[in-house]
Design a protein around this motif. Sequence first.
Motif, PDB file in Angstrom:
ATOM      1  N   THR A   4     -56.429  55.401  48.006  1.00  0.00           N
ATOM      2  CA  THR A   4     -55.172  55.772  47.371  1.00  0.00           C
ATOM      3  C   THR A   4     -54.279  54.534  47.369  1.00  0.00           C
ATOM      4  O   THR A   4     -54.438  53.649  48.214  1.00  0.00           O
ATOM      5  CB  THR A   4     -54.504  56.971  48.078  1.00  0.00           C
ATOM      6  N   VAL A   5     -53.383  54.460  46.428  1.00  0.00           N
ATOM      7  CA  VAL A   5     -52.513  53.296  46.274  1.00  0.00           C
ATOM      8  C   VAL A   5     -51.221  53.525  47.056  1.00  0.00           C
ATOM      9  O   VAL A   5     -50.623  54.595  46.969  1.00  0.00           O
ATOM     10  CB  VAL A   5     -52.201  53.042  44.785  1.00  0.00           C
ATOM     11  N   LEU A  61     -61.678  65.898  50.698  1.00  0.00           N
ATOM     12  CA  LEU A  61     -61.916  65.690  49.272  1.00  0.00           C
ATOM     13  C   LEU A  61     -61.177  64.480  48.705  1.00  0.00           C
ATOM     14  O   LEU A  61     -61.768  63.645  48.030  1.00  0.00           O
ATOM     15  CB  LEU A  61     -61.507  66.946  48.499  1.00  0.00           C
ATOM     16  N   LEU A  62     -59.874  64.390  49.000  1.00  0.00           N
ATOM     17  CA  LEU A  62     -59.026  63.338  48.434  1.00  0.00           C
ATOM     18  C   LEU A  62     -58.319  62.563  49.528  1.00  0.00           C
ATOM     19  O   LEU A  62     -57.872  63.143  50.514  1.00  0.00           O
ATOM     20  CB  LEU A  62     -57.948  63.962  47.535  1.00  0.00           C
ATOM     21  N   GLU A  63     -58.188  61.259  49.325  1.00  0.00           N
ATOM     22  CA  GLU A  63     -57.418  60.466  50.273  1.00  0.00           C
ATOM     23  C   GLU A  63     -55.942  60.574  49.934  1.00  0.00           C
ATOM     24  O   GLU A  63     -55.545  60.410  48.780  1.00  0.00           O
ATOM     25  CB  GLU A  63     -57.862  58.997  50.261  1.00  0.00           C
ATOM     26  N   GLN A  64     -55.129  60.870  50.962  1.00  0.00           N
ATOM     27  CA  GLN A  64     -53.685  60.964  50.806  1.00  0.00           C
ATOM     28  C   GLN A  64     -53.012  60.056  51.829  1.00  0.00           C
ATOM     29  O   GLN A  64     -53.556  59.826  52.903  1.00  0.00           O
ATOM     30  CB  GLN A  64     -53.202  62.395  51.013  1.00  0.00           C
ATOM     31  N   PHE A  65     -51.839  59.581  51.482  1.00  0.00           N
ATOM     32  CA  PHE A  65     -51.065  58.717  52.369  1.00  0.00           C
ATOM     33  C   PHE A  65     -49.709  59.361  52.583  1.00  0.00           C
ATOM     34  O   PHE A  65     -49.018  59.715  51.628  1.00  0.00           O
ATOM     35  CB  PHE A  65     -50.897  57.324  51.748  1.00  0.00           C
ATOM     36  N   LYS A  66     -49.338  59.528  53.852  1.00  0.00           N
ATOM     37  CA  LYS A  66     -48.063  60.131  54.209  1.00  0.00           C
ATOM     38  C   LYS A  66     -47.327  59.221  55.191  1.00  0.00           C
ATOM     39  O   LYS A  66     -47.951  58.459  55.926  1.00  0.00           O
ATOM     40  CB  LYS A  66     -48.268  61.506  54.846  1.00  0.00           C
ATOM     41  N   VAL A  67     -46.017  59.340  55.192  1.00  0.00           N
ATOM     42  CA  VAL A  67     -45.184  58.579  56.118  1.00  0.00           C
ATOM     43  C   VAL A  67     -44.274  59.555  56.849  1.00  0.00           C
ATOM     44  O   VAL A  67     -43.605  60.381  56.222  1.00  0.00           O
ATOM     45  CB  VAL A  67     -44.335  57.511  55.395  1.00  0.00           C
ATOM     46  N   LEU A  68     -44.280  59.457  58.165  1.00  0.00           N
ATOM     47  CA  LEU A  68     -43.424  60.269  59.021  1.00  0.00           C
ATOM     48  C   LEU A  68     -42.255  59.393  59.464  1.00  0.00           C
ATOM     49  O   LEU A  68     -42.467  58.260  59.900  1.00  0.00           O
ATOM     50  CB  LEU A  68     -44.231  60.756  60.226  1.00  0.00           C
ATOM     51  N   PHE A  69     -41.042  59.904  59.321  1.00  0.00           N
ATOM     52  CA  PHE A  69     -39.835  59.147  59.650  1.00  0.00           C
ATOM     53  C   PHE A  69     -39.181  59.735  60.896  1.00  0.00           C
ATOM     54  O   PHE A  69     -39.085  60.953  61.032  1.00  0.00           O
ATOM     55  CB  PHE A  69     -38.838  59.186  58.487  1.00  0.00           C
TER      56      PHE A  69
END
Length: 156
Positions: free
Chosen positions: A82-83, A53-61
Amino acid sequence: MENIKDQSKKLEVAEIQLSYKSNVKASDRPKISGSRDAKNVLMNSWDLSRIELLEQFKVLFTNRANQVLGILELSTGGMYATVVDPKLVFVAALKAGASGIILSHNHPSGNVMPSQADIDLTKKIKDGAKLLEIQLLDHIIITNEKYYSFGDEGLI
């Protein structure tokens, strides 16, 4: 006389604190040894009811041993984009003391091929990470059924 008065005024400035606190013991942290491991850890953090449904941006550290320090959900956008503010990626990486980062986002369409904007963002973050001596380990595009790894495809 006025200079003396000005010098006696107390300057008000914000205090900046750096801290990172994990509630996961080091021995319990997942280790990333490839894109499949990263995808599995990331999928575990994704709300699967929103992945189409929605674009999400995640960062794994990660730390130097490629153990997961944490995951940051950086942004949620609409159906098509997504920004992502690279400064926020690096603020979080520095605060966590990360040695490595893995970028990730989903494509609600189900198409895992990267757009030119995905490629450009990856290059921009890779260049910034190099200056900070943080390794960009991968950028993974996720859907419900499959994933695309920039690292596996030689784009990192």
